[in-house]
Design an enzyme around this catalytic site. Sequence first.
Site, PDB file in Angstrom:
ATOM      1  N   ASP A  90       0.878  -1.153   0.000  1.00 10.18           N
ATOM      2  CA  ASP A  90       0.000   0.000   0.000  1.00 10.18           C
ATOM      3  C   ASP A  90       0.930   1.221   0.000  1.00 10.18           C
ATOM      4  O   ASP A  90       2.127   1.088   0.295  1.00 10.18           O
ATOM      5  CB  ASP A  90      -0.873  -0.044   1.258  1.00 10.18           C
ATOM      6  CG  ASP A  90      -1.681   1.228   1.422  1.00 10.18           C
ATOM      7  OD1 ASP A  90      -2.280   1.691   0.441  1.00 10.18           O
ATOM      8  OD2 ASP A  90      -1.698   1.774   2.554  1.00 10.18           O
TER       9      ASP A  90
ATOM     10  N   ASP B 217       0.085   5.143   1.007  1.00 11.05           N
ATOM     11  CA  ASP B 217       0.023   6.115   2.105  1.00 11.05           C
ATOM     12  C   ASP B 217       0.030   5.391   3.449  1.00 11.05           C
ATOM     13  O   ASP B 217      -0.711   4.432   3.658  1.00 11.05           O
ATOM     14  CB  ASP B 217      -1.224   7.007   1.963  1.00 11.05           C
ATOM     15  CG  ASP B 217      -1.012   8.352   2.661  1.00 11.05           C
ATOM     16  OD1 ASP B 217       0.117   8.881   2.592  1.00 11.05           O
ATOM     17  OD2 ASP B 217      -1.951   8.859   3.288  1.00 11.05           O
TER      18      ASP B 217
HETATM   19 MG   LIG Z   1      -2.572   3.223   3.658  1.00 11.29          MG
END
Ligand SMILES: [Mg+2]
Length: 306
Positions: A27, A29
């Site tokens: 992932d 962020d």
């Molecule tokens: Mg995230």
Amino acid sequence: MSGSKCTRLNGALVKQVLDSVDSVLFDCDGVIWRGDQAIPGASQVINLLKQKGKKVFFVTNNSTKTRKMYVDKMSTLGFNAKEDEVFGTAYCSAVYLKTVCKLEGKVYLVGSNAMREELEAVGIQQTGVGPDHISGKQTDWANVPLESEVKAVVVGFDEHFSYMKLNRALQYLTQPGCLFVGTNRDTRLPLEGGKAVPGTGCLLQAVETAAQRQAQTVGKPNHFMFDCVASQFGVDPSRCLMVGDRLDTDIMLGSNCGLKTLLTLTGVSTVADAEAHQKSGCAERQGMVPDYYVESIADLLPALQG
Ligand SMILES: [Mg+2]
């Protein structure tokens, strides 16, 4: 590998886990960066994994960037990444409409410029982005002009979301055979300092409520995002590690697809959250318990440098 979940990944176990996988999904962020700041050590981790022959992919529910925009951000922050390694929901929803739905027709788009560009890149026409202004004295909401070519409503992050857009989406969705696709269901986008802003899930739920229909979503935790990666790169789920900071999207995606899962604590979820799911005894919540956790993905560095 040990049967107990939510194990701290350190020492010799790091190398053991990395040796057991060929592909790593990250992932973005809260994992490799926070906003515009790279997580210290993250770029070295990504670049070393690649040097060691691992396939690395980036899977993100954010629908406001194209693959190219992600790669530009990554190179600015020192990550070595290529466009075909990035799977954002703007790109994935275009692929979903093209390959799974085999859409013949136009999209009514509640979304961003990035979504418009990714749809255009696969040859799908859309109705445009930006404010949907109310023309003159609008009172006849149920009879707003519609385009007959529209065969799908697609909802992603849209800063110009309005009653008019909600209404137009409803009018399209009541037509027989109109497809309904959402990028993701994240209800909040967490920001620094405990702040947050409403996420795409809020917009999608508004449209679903109005239309009295459920959208098909392509983002995490739906398995489509992994299918998209796997079909293009031949990834074996049993030799793949999903790394994320959210239990309800990242870790759940990994569990849904039979991947190994690693929670990193530089973002949203905590070990206490994971333990609460584990101890709940609720079968559904066990998918939100990661196999392993680290303080930061920088904790993988010693094993990669050794
Ligand atoms: Mg995230």
